[in-house]
Design a protein around this motif. Structure first.
Motif, mmCIF file in Angstrom:
data_model
loop_
_atom_site.group_PDB
_atom_site.id
_atom_site.type_symbol
_atom_site.label_atom_id
_atom_site.label_comp_id
_atom_site.label_asym_id
_atom_site.label_seq_id
_atom_site.Cartn_x
_atom_site.Cartn_y
_atom_site.Cartn_z
ATOM 1 N N UNK A 35 -17.539 23.218 18.700
ATOM 2 C CA UNK A 35 -16.394 22.418 18.307
ATOM 3 C C UNK A 35 -15.154 23.303 18.294
ATOM 4 N N UNK A 36 -14.075 22.755 18.788
ATOM 5 C CA UNK A 36 -12.765 23.382 18.742
ATOM 6 C C UNK A 36 -11.811 22.372 18.113
ATOM 7 N N UNK A 37 -10.637 22.855 17.735
ATOM 8 C CA UNK A 37 -9.635 21.929 17.200
ATOM 9 C C UNK A 37 -8.243 22.389 17.587
ATOM 10 N N UNK A 38 -7.341 21.420 17.606
ATOM 11 C CA UNK A 38 -5.946 21.725 17.929
ATOM 12 C C UNK A 38 -5.057 20.958 16.975
ATOM 13 N N UNK A 39 -4.323 21.715 16.169
ATOM 14 C CA UNK A 39 -3.368 21.126 15.239
ATOM 15 C C UNK A 39 -2.025 20.954 15.937
ATOM 16 N N UNK A 40 -1.189 20.061 15.433
ATOM 17 C CA UNK A 40 0.126 19.842 16.048
ATOM 18 C C UNK A 40 0.923 21.136 16.155
ATOM 19 N N UNK A 41 1.415 21.420 17.346
ATOM 20 C CA UNK A 41 2.236 22.598 17.553
ATOM 21 C C UNK A 41 1.480 23.904 17.641
ATOM 22 N N UNK A 42 0.156 23.820 17.623
ATOM 23 C CA UNK A 42 -0.659 25.042 17.679
ATOM 24 C C UNK A 42 -1.587 25.012 18.875
ATOM 25 N N UNK A 46 -11.152 27.901 18.165
ATOM 26 C CA UNK A 46 -12.593 27.777 17.953
ATOM 27 C C UNK A 46 -12.895 27.396 16.515
ATOM 28 N N UNK A 47 -13.900 26.528 16.339
ATOM 29 C CA UNK A 47 -14.336 26.133 15.007
ATOM 30 C C UNK A 47 -15.772 26.571 14.742
ATOM 31 N N UNK A 48 -16.687 26.149 15.615
ATOM 32 C CA UNK A 48 -18.102 26.452 15.376
ATOM 33 C C UNK A 48 -18.867 26.325 16.691
ATOM 34 N N UNK A 49 -20.007 27.024 16.741
ATOM 35 C CA UNK A 49 -20.837 26.991 17.943
ATOM 36 C C UNK A 49 -22.302 27.063 17.530
ATOM 37 N N UNK A 57 -25.976 30.068 14.804
ATOM 38 C CA UNK A 57 -24.666 29.427 14.737
ATOM 39 C C UNK A 57 -23.602 30.471 14.418
ATOM 40 N N UNK A 58 -22.362 30.095 14.685
ATOM 41 C CA UNK A 58 -21.239 30.960 14.364
ATOM 42 C C UNK A 58 -20.050 30.077 14.012
ATOM 43 N N UNK A 59 -19.216 30.587 13.078
ATOM 44 C CA UNK A 59 -18.098 29.797 12.591
ATOM 45 C C UNK A 59 -16.821 30.621 12.554
ATOM 46 N N UNK A 60 -15.709 29.921 12.681
ATOM 47 C CA UNK A 60 -14.428 30.547 12.418
ATOM 48 C C UNK A 60 -14.350 30.879 10.926
ATOM 49 N N UNK A 61 -13.669 31.970 10.611
ATOM 50 C CA UNK A 61 -13.565 32.377 9.204
ATOM 51 C C UNK A 61 -12.965 31.269 8.339
ATOM 52 N N UNK A 62 -12.056 30.510 8.909
ATOM 53 C CA UNK A 62 -11.343 29.492 8.134
ATOM 54 C C UNK A 62 -12.230 28.332 7.695
#
Length: 119
Positions: A35-42, A46-49, A57-62
């Motif tokens: 999963x990836x994500x895109x916020x407005x203006x950004x 990467x989010x998770x795999x 599995x692996x995750x973004x720190x956030x």
């Protein structure tokens, strides 16, 4: 190949959502999914795999400790359980598939699903 994401919506801060991504046209069990994500203006981030078997599995720190990625190879579906959501999680979420872990190269992208967290 189609990756159809669903489950997005509007949720209050602190709430939860579960995203699903149904895959077709590919041998799902042989693909690393993420999963990836895109916020407005950004830029898209990467989010998770999750690896083919689901054992790694692996995750973004956030999102560590709040989000959980899983897959059901019998249903050709990958999930993203999102808990303790906050406004920084507001974004369009995309599922993705590829042959390498942790998805350094994405072969297929799905259409996104909007997640909006209200404070």
């Amino acid at each position: 190949v189609q990756l159809q994401a669903s489950g997005g919506g509007l949720v209050q801060a602190g709430g939860s959502l579960r995203l699903s991504c149904a895959a077709s046209g590919l041998t799902f069990r042989s693909y690393v999914m993420g999963w990836f994500r895109q916020a407005p203006g950004k830029e898209r981030e990467f989010v998770a795999v999750i690896v083919w078997s689901g054992e790694r599995t692996s995750y973004a720190d956030s999102v560590k400790g709040r989000f959980t990625i899983s897959r059901d190879n019998a249903k050709n579906t990958v999930y993203l359980q999102m808990n303790s959501l906050n406004s920084d999680d507001t974004a369009v979420y995309y599922c993705a598939g590829g042959k390498t872990y942790p998805l350094g190269r994405v072969d297929y992208w799905g259409k996104g699903t909007q997640v909006t967290v209200s404070s």
